[in-house]
Design a protein around this motif. Structure first.
Motif, mmCIF file in Angstrom:
data_model
loop_
_atom_site.group_PDB
_atom_site.id
_atom_site.type_symbol
_atom_site.label_atom_id
_atom_site.label_comp_id
_atom_site.label_asym_id
_atom_site.label_seq_id
_atom_site.Cartn_x
_atom_site.Cartn_y
_atom_site.Cartn_z
ATOM 1 N N ASP A 1 0.811 -1.210 0.000
ATOM 2 C CA ASP A 1 0.000 0.000 0.000
ATOM 3 C C ASP A 1 0.849 1.268 0.000
ATOM 4 O O ASP A 1 1.710 1.450 0.868
ATOM 5 C CB ASP A 1 -0.916 -0.006 1.230
ATOM 6 C CG ASP A 1 -1.950 1.099 1.196
ATOM 7 O OD1 ASP A 1 -2.869 1.017 0.362
ATOM 8 O OD2 ASP A 1 -1.828 2.051 1.995
ATOM 9 N N SER B 1 -2.108 -4.821 0.749
ATOM 10 C CA SER B 1 -1.850 -4.937 -0.693
ATOM 11 C C SER B 1 -2.001 -3.577 -1.375
ATOM 12 O O SER B 1 -2.906 -2.799 -1.041
ATOM 13 C CB SER B 1 -2.816 -5.934 -1.332
ATOM 14 O OG SER B 1 -2.547 -7.246 -0.915
ATOM 15 N N GLY B 2 -1.154 -3.341 -2.341
ATOM 16 C CA GLY B 2 -1.217 -2.107 -3.111
ATOM 17 C C GLY B 2 -2.046 -2.256 -4.371
ATOM 18 O O GLY B 2 -2.933 -3.114 -4.463
ATOM 19 N N PRO C 1 -6.215 -3.469 -8.174
ATOM 20 C CA PRO C 1 -5.768 -3.873 -6.837
ATOM 21 C C PRO C 1 -5.080 -5.230 -6.854
ATOM 22 O O PRO C 1 -5.484 -6.152 -7.575
ATOM 23 C CB PRO C 1 -7.060 -3.909 -6.026
ATOM 24 C CG PRO C 1 -8.147 -4.083 -7.031
ATOM 25 C CD PRO C 1 -7.677 -3.423 -8.287
ATOM 26 N N ARG D 1 -7.090 2.874 6.086
ATOM 27 C CA ARG D 1 -7.288 1.531 5.535
ATOM 28 C C ARG D 1 -8.690 1.049 5.894
ATOM 29 O O ARG D 1 -9.251 1.441 6.919
ATOM 30 C CB ARG D 1 -6.244 0.553 6.081
ATOM 31 C CG ARG D 1 -4.830 0.850 5.628
ATOM 32 C CD ARG D 1 -3.887 -0.307 5.976
ATOM 33 N NE ARG D 1 -3.899 -0.629 7.384
ATOM 34 C CZ ARG D 1 -3.215 0.030 8.311
ATOM 35 N NH1 ARG D 1 -2.478 1.064 7.975
ATOM 36 N NH2 ARG D 1 -3.272 -0.344 9.584
ATOM 37 N N GLY E 1 -6.892 -0.545 -2.009
ATOM 38 C CA GLY E 1 -5.426 -0.544 -2.099
ATOM 39 C C GLY E 1 -4.922 0.672 -2.839
ATOM 40 O O GLY E 1 -5.425 1.003 -3.915
#
Length: 572
Positions: free
Chosen positions: A88, A271-272, A281, A366, A435
């Protein structure tokens, strides 16, 4: 001290491996013949808020480095401040985005001040671990792939000088793509330049030789596998083909870092995303088709790499540890249900204002954010428009779900009818952060939530912004379960109890469900999505306990009837 002559390294990210398994995973990659392990340091993993840092437990970086040394491994440390890594915001803290004027990865004074504070907190822990002090850290990276992002040489010098000025005296290096523009923009005089690639070794090393004649040649990231996005294909690479590229590097006298040696898992909401074909994502698993699989599997690629390494370096006599035990499969019908609001006790405090606030402004940034407001819909109706939505919204009007929209659909609008009594319509917008972008020019430009709300051309004012931090400690303790289905459209909570004789590795699957989040014993494993390719979530042994274990599901689309515990993974 000079850069080591022949580095045969592999990446293992401490933040993607449960700390009780660090020693096991390091033993596995050492058994492959590596003499070095590499890890990024994810700034945001350690700093949830400005001035707040945590280097304990899962975040105990010194312990990870010490364990590597106990396995006879040198360590390459890559502290960023930006790391990419399909993590992220590329490892940068989301709280940096609270200041709309701040610019990332350049000589913006506010950004440099935050970087300096980060280095002030991190480096006193790293300095004693350097090889010059008898520790395993043999080299430290300056920034990461900066030539793919910018050309602010003063910023790179600031990071380098910040490392040196705080006591880093092992060799420094940069890593970039092998193109001449990348190398020109991402390197510094007097700092070793390394390159990242997945093939065409002679071409990449040739470019590096032209740029830095006579310097050691190192591939800092050999991309022998790849990561996955939701809704796209699962990536693998033929072990023989990948081993041939490794052999070409070593035959040329080069050093190498396998990216990844063990990929691990982006547990929780870490996760990015990429921004090449819209918002893409990244899945929860970071298996990366690595030689040591997500759950510690010794793969065909492990043996292929070990054979190649053995032709250029002494192999250890030890074998890798045996595969950790697996839980027996079970099929578990849902026992408990709860509507989305049943966890409201775990939500953050509402922030009131004339306009919606970005997620980063009201909490960790988040999970989810809930907006509450109202609008007077005229007699002929109106179209509700959500500006700058990121990334997906459930839209409720007077408690009725009227749409689940992505950014394009949100910009096009949702048709609303007036209330029969002529009163304002109550609005709730539940927005999911899927993400943040971790690479490229979109970095830092996707603040999450909603920028503004309109009915036609008229802005809607007067909002409550409520952060819902799904990965907060104890979040699922607040879910007030009942015994029957909620009888409402998703989002909905479901609960099952899994009984096991003893902790072991397992994999949770949700056939027939849509998309959402899964917790085990209060720990957020990550996301699932029927779009695939990932079908199972890795649940490592340290998260289980003998006896009863609670699994909680937050379904965002459509519920299923059962949860499956499996003994093998399914990544697509």
């Amino acid at each position: 001290m000079t850069f080591p002559d022949r580095v045969i390294s592999g990446a293992v990210h401490y933040f993607r491996v449960h700390p009780d398994l660090w020693a096991d995973r390091l033993a596995r990659v050492a058994a492959m013949g590596l003499n070095t392990v590499e890890t990024y340091v994810a700034w945001n993993f350690h700093s949830p808020a400005p001035g707040t840092y945590d280097f304990t437990g899962w975040r105990d970086l010194p312990r990870f480095v010490e364990l590597a040394g106990e396995q006879g491994l040198q360590v390459l440390l890559r502290p960023g401040p930006y790391v990419c890594a399909e993590w992220d915001l590329g490892g940068l803290p989301a709280w940096l985005l609270r200041d709309p004027g701040l610019r990332l990865r350049c000589c913006d004074p506010a950004f440099l001040a935050a970087v300096d504070d980060y280095l002030d907190r991190l480096l006193p822990l790293v300095v004693p671990l350097q090889a010059t002090r008898g520790g395993p850290v043999v080299a430290v990276q300056v920034e990461n792939e900066y030539g793919s992002f910018g050309d602010d040489a003063d910023y790179l010098r600031h990071v380098r000088d910040g490392l040196v000025g705080r006591g880093i005296d092992v060799p420094l290096f940069t890593s970039d793509g092998p193109g001449p523009d990348h190398l020109a923009s991402g390197t510094l005089p007097g700092t070793l330049a390394t390159v990242n690639f997945g093939s065409r070794v002679a071409e990449a090393f040739g470019e590096l030789e032209r740029f830095r004649p006579g310097e050691p040649k190192m591939c800092m990231e050999l991309w022998h596998g790849w990561f996955d996005h939701w809704g796209e294909q699962h990536h693998t690479r033929d072990p023989g083909e990948a081993a041939a590229v490794l052999e070409e590097i070593l035959a040329a006298g080069g050093s190498v870092n396998l990216y990844m040696a063990h990929g691990g898992t982006s547990f929780g909401l870490w996760s990015g995303a990429n921004l090449e074909a819209g918002h893409q994502p990244t899945v929860t698993s970071y298996d990366y088709d690595a030689p040591v699989g997500e759950a510690g599997e010794i793969t065909e690629k492990f043996h292929a790499f070990r054979t190649v390494i053995g032709r250029y370096a002494h192999l250890p006599e030890r074998e890798p540890p045996a595969l950790p035990p697996r839980l027996a499969p079970q099929t578990l019908p849902v026992e408990r249900w709860a509507p989305f609001g049943a966890a409201s006790a775990a939500w953050g405090d509402a922030v009131h204002g004339p306009a919606p606030r970005w997620m980063e402004e009201v909490g960790s940034g988040r999970g989810l954010v809930l907006y509450r407001g109202s609008v007077l819909v005229p007699p002929d109706g109106g179209r509700l428009v959500l500006e700058d939505l990121a990334d997906r919204a459930h839209v409720f009007a007077d408690d009725r779900l009227v749409g689940v929209v992505d950014p394009a659909e949100a910009a096009a609008g949702i048709e609303l009818a007036p209330r029969p009594d002529g009163a304002p319509t109550r609005l709730e917008l539940l927005v999911e952060n899927r993400g943040r972008v971790n690479f490229g020019p979109g970095l830092g430009r996707d603040r999450k939530g909603v920028g503004a709300v309109r009915l036609g051309n008229r802005f809607v004012h007067g909002w409550q912004t409520v952060p819902i931090e799904l990965d907060a400690d104890g979040f699922t303790d607040a879910v007030a379960f009942g015994g029957e289905p909620a009888g409402e459209p998703a989002p909905t909570y479901a609960g099952v109890t899994v009984h096991v004789d003893a902790p072991a590795d397992g994999f949770l699957a949700l056939p027939g469900w849509g998309r959402g989040f899964v917790w085990l014993g209060g720990f957020l494993l990550g996301r699932y999505d029927e779009a695939g390719p990932q079908r199972t979530l890795y649940a490592p042994a340290p998260l289980w306990r003998a006896g009863a274990n609670e699994v909680v599901v937050l379904e965002m689309a459509h519920v299923g009837e059962r949860v499956e515990l499996r003994d093998v993974s399914d990544l697509g």
